[in-house]
Design an enzyme around this catalytic site. Structure first.
Site, PDB file in Angstrom:
ATOM      1  N   ASP A  11       0.797  -1.242   0.000  1.00 34.32           N
ATOM      2  CA  ASP A  11       0.000   0.000   0.000  1.00 34.32           C
ATOM      3  C   ASP A  11       0.829   1.291   0.000  1.00 34.32           C
ATOM      4  O   ASP A  11       0.587   2.194   0.821  1.00 34.32           O
ATOM      5  CB  ASP A  11      -0.983   0.007   1.195  1.00 34.32           C
ATOM      6  CG  ASP A  11      -2.000  -1.125   1.118  1.00 34.32           C
ATOM      7  OD1 ASP A  11      -1.948  -1.919   0.168  1.00 34.32           O
ATOM      8  OD2 ASP A  11      -2.858  -1.216   2.025  1.00 34.32           O
ATOM      9  N   ASP A  49      -4.550  -0.651  -1.915  1.00 32.98           N
ATOM     10  CA  ASP A  49      -5.835  -0.546  -1.258  1.00 32.98           C
ATOM     11  C   ASP A  49      -6.729   0.163  -2.283  1.00 32.98           C
ATOM     12  O   ASP A  49      -6.313   1.174  -2.869  1.00 32.98           O
ATOM     13  CB  ASP A  49      -5.634   0.306   0.011  1.00 32.98           C
ATOM     14  CG  ASP A  49      -6.589  -0.041   1.132  1.00 32.98           C
ATOM     15  OD1 ASP A  49      -6.928  -1.226   1.282  1.00 32.98           O
ATOM     16  OD2 ASP A  49      -6.976   0.889   1.871  1.00 32.98           O
ATOM     17  N   HIS A  51     -10.672   1.204  -2.826  1.00 38.39           N
ATOM     18  CA  HIS A  51     -12.037   1.227  -2.295  1.00 38.39           C
ATOM     19  C   HIS A  51     -12.989   2.047  -3.159  1.00 38.39           C
ATOM     20  O   HIS A  51     -12.674   3.191  -3.509  1.00 38.39           O
ATOM     21  CB  HIS A  51     -12.042   1.878  -0.903  1.00 38.39           C
ATOM     22  CG  HIS A  51     -11.208   1.170   0.126  1.00 38.39           C
ATOM     23  ND1 HIS A  51     -11.293  -0.179   0.364  1.00 38.39           N
ATOM     24  CD2 HIS A  51     -10.285   1.647   1.005  1.00 38.39           C
ATOM     25  CE1 HIS A  51     -10.467  -0.501   1.349  1.00 38.39           C
ATOM     26  NE2 HIS A  51      -9.829   0.588   1.740  1.00 38.39           N
ATOM     27  N   HIS A  84     -10.383   7.023   1.718  1.00 39.59           N
ATOM     28  CA  HIS A  84      -9.017   6.882   1.210  1.00 39.59           C
ATOM     29  C   HIS A  84      -8.974   5.886   0.060  1.00 39.59           C
ATOM     30  O   HIS A  84      -9.841   5.016  -0.053  1.00 39.59           O
ATOM     31  CB  HIS A  84      -8.066   6.427   2.340  1.00 39.59           C
ATOM     32  CG  HIS A  84      -8.393   5.067   2.872  1.00 39.59           C
ATOM     33  ND1 HIS A  84      -9.397   4.855   3.799  1.00 39.59           N
ATOM     34  CD2 HIS A  84      -7.876   3.841   2.615  1.00 39.59           C
ATOM     35  CE1 HIS A  84      -9.470   3.566   4.086  1.00 39.59           C
ATOM     36  NE2 HIS A  84      -8.564   2.917   3.359  1.00 39.59           N
ATOM     37  N   LYS A 109      -7.077  -4.730  -3.466  1.00 40.45           N
ATOM     38  CA  LYS A 109      -7.883  -5.280  -2.367  1.00 40.45           C
ATOM     39  C   LYS A 109      -8.804  -4.212  -1.807  1.00 40.45           C
ATOM     40  O   LYS A 109      -8.505  -3.013  -1.902  1.00 40.45           O
ATOM     41  CB  LYS A 109      -6.968  -5.821  -1.263  1.00 40.45           C
ATOM     42  CG  LYS A 109      -6.074  -4.752  -0.659  1.00 40.45           C
ATOM     43  CD  LYS A 109      -5.069  -5.354   0.290  1.00 40.45           C
ATOM     44  CE  LYS A 109      -4.168  -4.293   0.854  1.00 40.45           C
ATOM     45  NZ  LYS A 109      -4.856  -3.267   1.653  1.00 40.45           N
ATOM     46  N   CYS A 154      -2.251  -3.429   7.431  1.00 39.01           N
ATOM     47  CA  CYS A 154      -2.111  -4.255   6.225  1.00 39.01           C
ATOM     48  C   CYS A 154      -0.843  -5.105   6.223  1.00 39.01           C
ATOM     49  O   CYS A 154      -0.867  -6.243   5.757  1.00 39.01           O
ATOM     50  CB  CYS A 154      -2.243  -3.384   4.984  1.00 39.01           C
ATOM     51  SG  CYS A 154      -3.955  -2.794   4.818  1.00 39.01           S
TER      52      CYS A 154
END
Ligand code: VGL
Ligand code: ZN
Length: 214
Positions: A11, A49, A51, A84, A109, A154
């Site tokens: 990340d 990451d 989202h 984020h 992810k 993470c």
């Protein structure tokens, strides 16, 4: 010739660096170290990451709560974060100082809005795989060196899943920084990773013991 060891960059996206939505203190110290470390590994893999704006880990979707509160999300405790790593935003991009030419695979992810995904291998409900285990097996990779953000989220969950899946796991301590939502979280994460079988190492040890490739 590629060997059976991989460096996993966790990340390294702008939102996790100082000034970002979920900036981790001192994370800017990772450069240029992370780029130098890449030169010691034949396999370099990164996670992102990733989202949707509707992600339920965002405090913005829980008006009665604030950032860092813990809620129940489909039966799992969920820490609420600032928005984020939303694809299309600058914060979701790799840090501009990260050398990306040697990254052979990027694992995404956290796309399911209903479940968070700290680990590079599985979502937090351990229901869905990210594809990392399949990729590592297809490449014959057995040993993993982790670095990145955040030590207590993470990196931590990725290392624990790696050990459970039978990988040998090393944590490059000086190339990881944590959130420390509660003081001591990072130390506790390091101690737990070690108890579960991970080896803690540092970049100086690596420079001395591994061969430089490029
Ligand atoms: C992370 C909190 C929320 C991490 C990702 O990369 O450690 N932490 N999303
Ligand atoms: Zn996240």
């Amino acid at each position: 010739m590629k060997d059976s060891t991989a460096l996993i960059l966790i990340d390294l996206q702008l939102d996790f660096f100082p000034g970002g939505a979920l900036g981790v203190s001192h994370a800017d110290k990772l450069f240029p170290l992370v780029n130098t470390l890449q030169n010691y590994f034949s396999h370099v893999i990164a996670t992102k990451d990733w989202h949707p704006p509707t992600h339920k880990s965002f405090a913005s979707h829980h008006p009665e709560h604030k950032v860092f509160d813990v809620v129940d999300l489909r039966g799992l405790p969920q820490v609420l974060w600032p928005d984020h790593c939303v694809p299309g935003t600058r914060g979701s991009e790799f840090h501009p100082e990260l050398k990306t030419e040697r990254i052979e695979k990027v694992i995404y992810k956290g796309m399911d809005p209903e479940v968070d995904s700290y680990s590079a291998f599985f979502d937090n409900a351990h229901q869905r795989e990210t594809g990392l285990d399949t990729y590592l097996k297809s490449e014959g990779i057995k040993t993993l060196y982790f670095l990145g953000l955040a030590t207590d989220y993470c990196v931590f969950y990725s290392a624990l899943d790696a050990l459970e899946l039978g990988y040998e796991a090393f944590i490059i301590q000086d190339a990881c920084f944590g959130i420390n939502k509660t003081p001591g979280d990072v130390e506790h994460a390091l101690a737990t990773m070690r108890e579960k079988g991970a080896s803690l190492t540092d970049s100086q040890t690596l420079f001395k013991t591994r061969k430089i490739l490029t």
